[in-house]
Design an enzyme around this catalytic site. Structure first.
Site, mmCIF file in Angstrom:
data_model
loop_
_atom_site.group_PDB
_atom_site.id
_atom_site.type_symbol
_atom_site.label_atom_id
_atom_site.label_comp_id
_atom_site.label_asym_id
_atom_site.label_seq_id
_atom_site.Cartn_x
_atom_site.Cartn_y
_atom_site.Cartn_z
ATOM 1 N N GLY A 16 0.847 -1.091 0.093
ATOM 2 C CA GLY A 16 -0.028 -0.106 0.003
ATOM 3 C C GLY A 16 0.859 1.230 -0.005
ATOM 4 O O GLY A 16 0.380 2.482 0.665
ATOM 5 N N LYS A 17 2.056 1.200 -0.741
ATOM 6 C CA LYS A 17 2.818 2.407 -0.997
ATOM 7 C C LYS A 17 1.884 3.688 -1.364
ATOM 8 O O LYS A 17 2.109 4.789 -0.906
ATOM 9 C CB LYS A 17 4.058 2.437 -1.746
ATOM 10 C CG LYS A 17 5.058 1.406 -1.143
ATOM 11 C CD LYS A 17 6.292 1.503 -1.796
ATOM 12 C CE LYS A 17 6.292 1.316 -3.267
ATOM 13 N NZ LYS A 17 5.972 -0.143 -3.543
ATOM 14 N N LYS A 186 6.653 -9.872 14.530
ATOM 15 C CA LYS A 186 8.030 -10.080 14.103
ATOM 16 C C LYS A 186 8.743 -8.895 13.369
ATOM 17 O O LYS A 186 8.195 -8.646 12.493
ATOM 18 C CB LYS A 186 7.920 -11.406 13.425
ATOM 19 C CG LYS A 186 7.503 -12.759 14.055
ATOM 20 C CD LYS A 186 8.427 -12.901 15.101
ATOM 21 C CE LYS A 186 8.222 -14.432 15.938
ATOM 22 N NZ LYS A 186 9.009 -14.466 16.943
ATOM 23 N N THR A 187 9.818 -8.393 14.163
ATOM 24 C CA THR A 187 10.497 -7.358 13.624
ATOM 25 C C THR A 187 11.705 -7.949 12.501
ATOM 26 O O THR A 187 12.231 -6.707 11.884
ATOM 27 C CB THR A 187 11.059 -6.481 14.468
ATOM 28 O OG1 THR A 187 11.952 -7.288 15.267
ATOM 29 C CG2 THR A 187 9.848 -6.199 15.510
ATOM 30 N N CYS A 378 -17.365 4.355 -22.351
ATOM 31 C CA CYS A 378 -16.501 4.232 -23.512
ATOM 32 C C CYS A 378 -17.011 2.739 -24.238
ATOM 33 O O CYS A 378 -18.091 3.163 -25.307
ATOM 34 C CB CYS A 378 -15.269 3.853 -22.953
ATOM 35 S SG CYS A 378 -13.668 4.049 -24.216
ATOM 36 N N LEU A 379 -16.446 1.712 -24.171
ATOM 37 C CA LEU A 379 -17.146 0.515 -24.963
ATOM 38 C C LEU A 379 -18.390 0.461 -24.398
ATOM 39 O O LEU A 379 -19.381 -0.354 -25.445
ATOM 40 C CB LEU A 379 -16.146 -0.717 -24.615
ATOM 41 C CG LEU A 379 -16.427 -2.015 -25.462
ATOM 42 C CD1 LEU A 379 -16.857 -1.878 -26.862
ATOM 43 C CD2 LEU A 379 -15.813 -2.996 -24.972
ATOM 44 N N GLY A 380 -18.852 0.859 -23.349
ATOM 45 C CA GLY A 380 -20.136 0.572 -22.737
ATOM 46 C C GLY A 380 -21.151 1.536 -23.569
ATOM 47 O O GLY A 380 -22.378 1.176 -23.803
ATOM 48 N N GLN A 382 -20.654 2.417 -26.806
ATOM 49 C CA GLN A 382 -20.439 1.702 -28.310
ATOM 50 C C GLN A 382 -21.303 0.456 -28.257
ATOM 51 O O GLN A 382 -22.149 0.099 -29.159
ATOM 52 C CB GLN A 382 -18.972 1.496 -28.573
ATOM 53 C CG GLN A 382 -18.168 2.504 -28.674
ATOM 54 C CD GLN A 382 -16.542 2.254 -28.855
ATOM 55 O OE1 GLN A 382 -16.175 1.168 -29.086
ATOM 56 N NE2 GLN A 382 -15.680 3.220 -28.533
ATOM 57 N N ARG A 469 -10.175 4.718 -29.458
ATOM 58 C CA ARG A 469 -9.657 4.875 -31.132
ATOM 59 C C ARG A 469 -10.884 4.647 -31.859
ATOM 60 O O ARG A 469 -10.854 4.552 -32.977
ATOM 61 C CB ARG A 469 -8.516 4.058 -31.232
ATOM 62 C CG ARG A 469 -8.514 2.671 -31.064
ATOM 63 C CD ARG A 469 -7.427 1.925 -31.939
ATOM 64 N NE ARG A 469 -6.145 2.514 -31.426
ATOM 65 C CZ ARG A 469 -5.554 1.724 -30.270
ATOM 66 N NH1 ARG A 469 -5.994 0.848 -29.604
ATOM 67 N NH2 ARG A 469 -4.186 2.193 -29.941
ATOM 68 N N HIS A 514 -14.485 9.046 -20.131
ATOM 69 C CA HIS A 514 -14.287 8.160 -18.721
ATOM 70 C C HIS A 514 -14.504 9.180 -17.647
ATOM 71 O O HIS A 514 -13.552 9.664 -17.092
ATOM 72 C CB HIS A 514 -12.928 7.348 -18.537
ATOM 73 C CG HIS A 514 -12.718 6.391 -19.570
ATOM 74 N ND1 HIS A 514 -12.749 4.908 -19.217
ATOM 75 C CD2 HIS A 514 -12.426 6.418 -20.945
ATOM 76 C CE1 HIS A 514 -12.697 4.218 -20.286
ATOM 77 N NE2 HIS A 514 -12.364 4.950 -21.285
ATOM 78 N N GLU A 516 -15.048 8.527 -14.408
ATOM 79 C CA GLU A 516 -14.668 7.928 -13.404
ATOM 80 C C GLU A 516 -13.113 8.447 -12.881
ATOM 81 O O GLU A 516 -12.433 8.542 -11.510
ATOM 82 C CB GLU A 516 -14.328 6.582 -13.441
ATOM 83 C CG GLU A 516 -13.193 5.852 -14.417
ATOM 84 C CD GLU A 516 -13.971 5.625 -15.823
ATOM 85 O OE1 GLU A 516 -13.333 4.616 -16.478
ATOM 86 O OE2 GLU A 516 -14.782 6.376 -15.944
#
Length: 543
Positions: A16-17, A186-187, A378-380, A382, A469, A514, A516
């Site tokens: 999770g960096k 444990k370290t 997008c493709l949704g 189309q 595209r 997009h 999102e």
């Protein structure tokens, strides 16, 4: 004068960096500092644009059209700074630049080597990416000890020396496992990870200790002793129920103040009220809905990371618990649409390739005919047009030229010319390379009057990010309109269809862009908020 926080990971990957870096950046931003984050990826691909989602997960697209690592999505969701192509680069990109310089003769016939030429290019890109901000966090992908990461870590070592302790520090994220049978943490893995770092000349200034549960004071003291990191800078980072709790968690351990002290900076008091409100909304939903997401890459949910998050953000802003039912499009083909019956709304996301297409078309038809809220991206979009052409207009064999170049009714076709985010005309044809040749980045869209999409956004012009595209074939626009499909939005030059809608439907919207990529937990996104509200209403009608 920019300060740099270099973030590395040890012991294992996927600790999770990205979330840790973004959360620290959010806390620093909440103190009034201007912050950005860079992600350095050690793989040799120039960018992730042509990588399979099963290999890499989502490709996140920035405003300026860069195809980047999904961690940049986390960064934008946690801080206000917009990411650009400067915020992500790979080993492949670095080598490409150096080799281009060598071919040009920039090195005056000298021998081109990893040190100094590759490391110098890495340093140049880091410094350029951090220009103009107070603090830049630089996340190094992979794990310490990986052979691919060595040039990046060497560049970090050099920068730490060149910038000095007042301008550069190293934060190392490591695993402190809890052994249930022994009942203790444990370290040793952390000690060995730091030992590996120190062997290449890097001494961590801060340790973030990932663990199943909070590590105790004795363990922190032991880690401090063996790693030469001051005890207060050994910061626990236990598992959290929500990623939106992490900024407050890091602040509770004074990580932001530790950073400021090491840099000799002063800043305003931390104001995390917005994040507290996000958590409050998440923990106190008033509604619950189920979304059926019908796609191709359901075996790796990171392929839709931003989309998953955007739906949850919409849940926050409508006080709704959103359950996402991930459905492989091929399962719809084999099992039928009955597996969609429990859904309050249906979503078909973006993707590439023909596999699963028929299942997506079946899902679109089910949503359209049964008045179930539908969002296509997008493709949704189309697939929504193809389904409408086949089943409403009765154009048998209607398809996209991506899937069938000999289709008698190619309602979706390759974009051959468009205007990019810089206002320049770009052209493509079937023989163009796959990498970096799509219509990418933020594009202005004009929304039609009296359309649902304009009502949702509340304005005539919007800017959204694209990655495609193929587009609606304008030869079929008159037929589509006459059949009852409404064009809700256009590209800025009114040549490319951006949004389609079904007017005699409670909520049927499909967009080529997009949305999102610009949704955040604090602000949400109007399109997703409207979609989830429609799902809530559908749920209430079904009771």
């Amino acid at each position: 004068m920019t300060r740099f926080i270099f973030v590395t990971g040890g012991v294992v990957s996927s600790l999770g960096k990205g979330i840790a870096s973004a959360s620290l950046a959010a806390v620093l931003e909440a103190r009034g500092l201007k912050v950005t984050i860079l992600k350095l990826d050690p793989y040799i691909n120039v960018d992730p644009g042509t990588m399979s989602p099963f290999q890499h997960g989502e490709v996140f697209v920035t405003d300026d059209g860069a195809e980047t690592d999904l961690d940049l999505g986390h960064y934008e969701r946690f801080i206000r700074t917009r990411m650009t192509k400067r915020n992500n680069f790979t080993t492949g990109r670095v080598y490409e630049t150096v080799l281009r310089k060598e071919r040009r003769g920039d090195y005056l016939g000298g021998t081109v080597q990893v040190i100094p030429h590759i490391t110098d290019e890495i340093k140049r890109r880091i410094l350029a990416g951090g220009d103009g901000v107070d603090i830049a966090l630089v996340e190094i992908g992979g794990t310490v000890g990986d052979i691919e990461s060595q040039p990046f870590l060497e560049a970090v070592r050099q920068l730490k020396v060149e910038l000095g302790n007042q301008r550069a520090l190293l934060m190392h994220l490591t695993l402190v496992p809890y052994i249930a049978t022994a009942g203790e943490t444990k370290t040793k893995p952390t000690q060995h990870s730091v030992k590996e770092l120190r062997s290449i000349g890097l001494q961590p200034d801060i340790l973030l200790c990932r663990s199943e549960k909070e590590i105790d004071v004795d363990s922190r003291r032991k880690i401090s002793l063996f790693t030469n990191v001051e005890e207060r800078a050994v910061v626990p980072l236990p598992d959290a129920k929500s990623i939106y709790l992490i900024p407050r968690l890091l602040q509770s351990y004074n990580l932001d103040q530790i950073v400021l002290d090491k840099f000799g900076l002063e800043a305003a008091e931390t104001d995390l009220a917005e994040w507290d409100e996000v958590v409050r909304r998440e923990q106190n939903p008033e509604h619950a809905v189920t979304i059926a997401m019908v796609g191709k890459y359901m075996d790796l949910l990171d392929a839709y990371k931003s989309l998953n998050e955007a739906l949850l953000h919409a849940g926050l802003h409508t006080l709704t618990k959103v359950k996402i039912n991930y459905i492989n499009a091929e399962d719809v083909e084999t099992q039928g649409v009955s597996i969609l019956e429990d859904a309050d709304a249906i979503l078909v996301p973006g993707g590439f390739g023909e596999r699963g297409l028929e299942g997506k078309l079946m899902a679109v038809r089910y949503a359209r005919e049964n008045k179930v809220p539908y969002l296509g991206i997008c493709l949704g979009m189309q697939t929504a047009v193809i389904e409408f052409a086949r089943n409403v207009l009765k154009l048998d064999g209607a398809n996209s030229t991506e899937f069938d170049r000999k289709s008698p009714f190619p309602v979706i076709g390759l974009i051959t010319e468009w205007i990019n985010e810089e206002g320049k005309v770009e052209t493509r044809d079937e023989s163009s390379d796959l990498g970096g040749t799509m219509r990418l980045g933020a594009q202005e869209c004009h929304l039609e009057e009296n359309s649902r999409i304009r009502e949702i956004y509340g304005k005539a012009n919007i800017i959204e990010r694209h990655r495609h595209r193929f587009e609606v074939n304008n030869r079929f626009l008159d037929q589509l309109r006459q059949g009852g499909l409404r064009i809700g939005g256009w590209s800025s030059d009114d040549t490319l269809v951006e949004v389609v809608e079904v007017p005699d439907h409670p909520w049927f919207v499909a967009c080529q862009f997009h949305p999102e990529f610009t949704s955040t937990p604090r602000d949400g996104h109007p399109l997703f908020t409207s979609y989830i509200q429609a799902a809530v209403e559908q749920n209430e009608r079904a009771k």
